[in-house]
Write a protein that holds these residues in place. Structure first.
Motif, PDB file in Angstrom:
ATOM      1  N   ASN A   1      -4.086   2.448   8.613  1.00  0.00           N
ATOM      2  CA  ASN A   1      -4.736   3.620   8.057  1.00  0.00           C
ATOM      3  C   ASN A   1      -4.337   3.518   6.344  1.00  0.00           C
TER       4      ASN A   1
ATOM      5  N   ARG B   1      -1.085   1.252   6.143  1.00  0.00           N
ATOM      6  CA  ARG B   1       0.004   1.589   7.044  1.00  0.00           C
ATOM      7  C   ARG B   1      -0.506   1.510   8.662  1.00  0.00           C
ATOM      8  N   CYS B   2       0.313   0.715   9.380  1.00  0.00           N
ATOM      9  CA  CYS B   2      -0.215   0.526  10.779  1.00  0.00           C
ATOM     10  C   CYS B   2       0.247   1.886  11.483  1.00  0.00           C
ATOM     11  N   SER B   3      -0.735   2.480  12.231  1.00  0.00           N
ATOM     12  CA  SER B   3      -0.543   3.447  13.141  1.00  0.00           C
ATOM     13  C   SER B   3       0.263   3.132  14.299  1.00  0.00           C
ATOM     14  N   SER B   4       0.398   1.837  14.631  1.00  0.00           N
ATOM     15  CA  SER B   4       1.116   1.684  15.893  1.00  0.00           C
ATOM     16  C   SER B   4       2.664   1.158  15.436  1.00  0.00           C
TER      17      SER B   4
END
Length: 106
Positions: free
Chosen positions: A58, A69-72
């Motif tokens: 995102n 930035r990774c949501s996970s």
């Protein structure tokens, strides 16, 4: 009565060379098309995916710069030039020293 003349050796060589060139151009064209298709397939599969865990990336704004930035896993991924923008214009800093090591700048 006419008789067919047998092609001379130079004619046969000429047409063999032409056929070989045509075949070579066709193989190169197919190779480039295949590479382009593969590049597009990979882009469609991996676009905005985290290289570490495969989660969705995102875009978030950090210090006025849009970063991914990774949501996970929460990893942060920077596009070309974003690290330099975040590092600022300071002459000497840890980040500029690190950038100098990789970019060959002093």
């Amino acid at each position: 009565m006419t008789t067919k003349e047998k092609p001379s050796k130079t004619e046969e060589e000429y047409f063999a060379k032409e056929e070989a060139e045509k075949s070579k151009r066709l193989k190169e064209k197919i190779k480039h098309e295949t590479e382009d298709e593969e590049r597009e397939r990979i882009k469609a599969t991996c676009y905005m995916r985290c290289p570490k865990c495969g989660g969705n990336l995102n875009e978030v704004v950090f210090r006025g710069i849009r970063i991914d930035r990774c949501s996970s896993c929460g990893g942060v991924w920077l596009d070309n030039g974003e690290l330099e923008k975040l590092a600022g214009t300071e002459d000497r800093s840890v980040i500029s020293d690190v950038l100098g090591l990789f970019g060959g700048k002093k």
